[in-house]
Scaffold this active site. Structure first.
Site, PDB file in Angstrom:
ATOM      1  N   GLU A   1       2.912  -6.357   7.216  1.00 29.39           N
ATOM      2  CA  GLU A   1       2.202  -5.271   7.897  1.00 29.39           C
ATOM      3  C   GLU A   1       2.508  -5.175   9.390  1.00 29.39           C
ATOM      4  OE1 GLU A   1      -0.345  -6.216   4.272  1.00 29.39           O
ATOM      5  OE2 GLU A   1       0.825  -7.349   5.752  1.00 29.39           O
TER       6      GLU A   1
ATOM      7  N   GLY B   1      -0.418  -5.196   0.360  1.00 28.13           N
ATOM      8  CA  GLY B   1      -1.569  -5.054  -0.517  1.00 28.13           C
ATOM      9  C   GLY B   1      -1.375  -5.716  -1.865  1.00 28.13           C
TER      10      GLY B   1
ATOM     11  N   ALA C   1       0.838  -1.192   0.000  1.00 29.60           N
ATOM     12  CA  ALA C   1       0.000   0.000   0.000  1.00 29.60           C
ATOM     13  C   ALA C   1       0.877   1.247   0.000  1.00 29.60           C
ATOM     14  CB  ALA C   1      -0.917  -0.006   1.219  1.00 29.60           C
TER      15      ALA C   1
ATOM     16  N   GLU D   1      -2.285  -9.271  -1.349  1.00 26.93           N
ATOM     17  CA  GLU D   1      -3.730  -9.317  -1.173  1.00 26.93           C
ATOM     18  C   GLU D   1      -4.444  -9.181  -2.514  1.00 26.93           C
ATOM     19  OE1 GLU D   1      -4.411  -7.597   3.294  1.00 26.93           O
ATOM     20  OE2 GLU D   1      -3.266  -6.331   1.909  1.00 26.93           O
TER      21      GLU D   1
END
Length: 267
Positions: free
Chosen positions: A140, A117, A70, A120
């Site tokens: 994370e 991300g 991210a 993901e």
């Protein structure tokens, strides 16, 4: 190979060749999943979902990265606000859910760092092919967070509970071959072969299979995993029955009986 369609969205390059849409994340230097990238990805998925020329989608990253995570700077304005923090999570989850629920197969071609991300995103795709050289992980916890775009849920479903906890809790990265070994990706190949491998898989479906049966397959598997076996079998039976009313099913059966290649019209 003729390119039939070329389009651009926010931080997204898209082209269509042989009924396959190639979506490339283009947000240098690391293809971060910023809010703009998420918005562009969402728009590109809406486009391929409604474009009849597209039967299969391949998602990859421009340059040396797939998606390296991210955009961490966007977290700062959410300090001390559960509401803003949750919005960051829910907005991204909605786009990844859209990918997972798409009635057209989506293949992640993981060409480089696929972290946070990025992993993901890859896990929301229906299939994944990784480069041997790729690095996959959920780091994370190094930020005092947990995966928030679906990682805690999809990683355990694609591998197993203990392996998912190990990857998330340690934040350690794994290569493409290990990802294949644990079932996180379908296949790992040398980087130089990655896009050819993705193309072969995509075109095997796009150029040879009927769209109604492809869509029904995805729906049956997705919904079945959310129910009991008996409920899943009922879903399968209903979708099987619906295909008996399609032109393509009649063509497929007649072609088999007549010992010829089926000419599907996606109807």
């Amino acid at each position: 190979m003729e390119t039939t369609i070329v389009k651009k969205f926010k931080n997204i390059n898209l082209k269509v060749e042989n009924r396959v849409a190639y979506i490339a994340i283009n947000n240098p230097p690391a293809n971060a999943m910023s809010s703009q990238t998420v918005s562009g990805l969402s728009a590109s998925i809406d486009y391929v979902a409604s474009e009849p020329e597209v039967k299969v989608i391949v998602i990859t990253g421009e340059g040396k990265f797939f998606v390296a995570g991210a955009d961490i700077k966007e977290f700062v304005p959410a300090f001390d606000s559960e509401e803003k923090g949750k919005a960051l999570s829910v907005d991204a989850q909605a786009v990844l859910n859209k990918i997972e629920q798409l009635k057209k197969p989506v293949i992640a071609a993981i060409n480089g760092a696929c972290l946070g991300g990025g992993l993901e995103l890859a896990m929301s795709c229906h299939m994944r092919i990784a480069a041997d050289e790729a690095k996959l992980g959920q780091p994370e916890l190094n930020l005092g967070l947990i995966p928030g775009f679906g990682g805690t849920q999809r990683l355990a479903r694609l591998t197993n509970k203990s392996k998912a906890l190990e990857i998330i809790l340690t934040g350690q990265f794994i290569g493409g071959k290990e990802a294949e070994y644990i079932g996180l990706v379908n296949k790992s190949v040398p980087l130089a072969e990655l896009m050819d491998e993705a193309k072969q898989l995509a075109e095997a479906i796009a150029l040879n299979k009927s769209q109604p049966s492809v869509a029904a397959t995805i729906e049956a598997v997705n919904k079945g995993l959310e129910t009991t076996l008996d409920e899943g079998l009922e879903i399968e039976a209903d979708l099987w029955a619906q295909l008996f009313t399609t032109e393509d099913m009649k063509e497929g059966v007649n072609a088999f009986i007549e010992k010829r290649k089926a000419e599907f019209k996606d109807k």
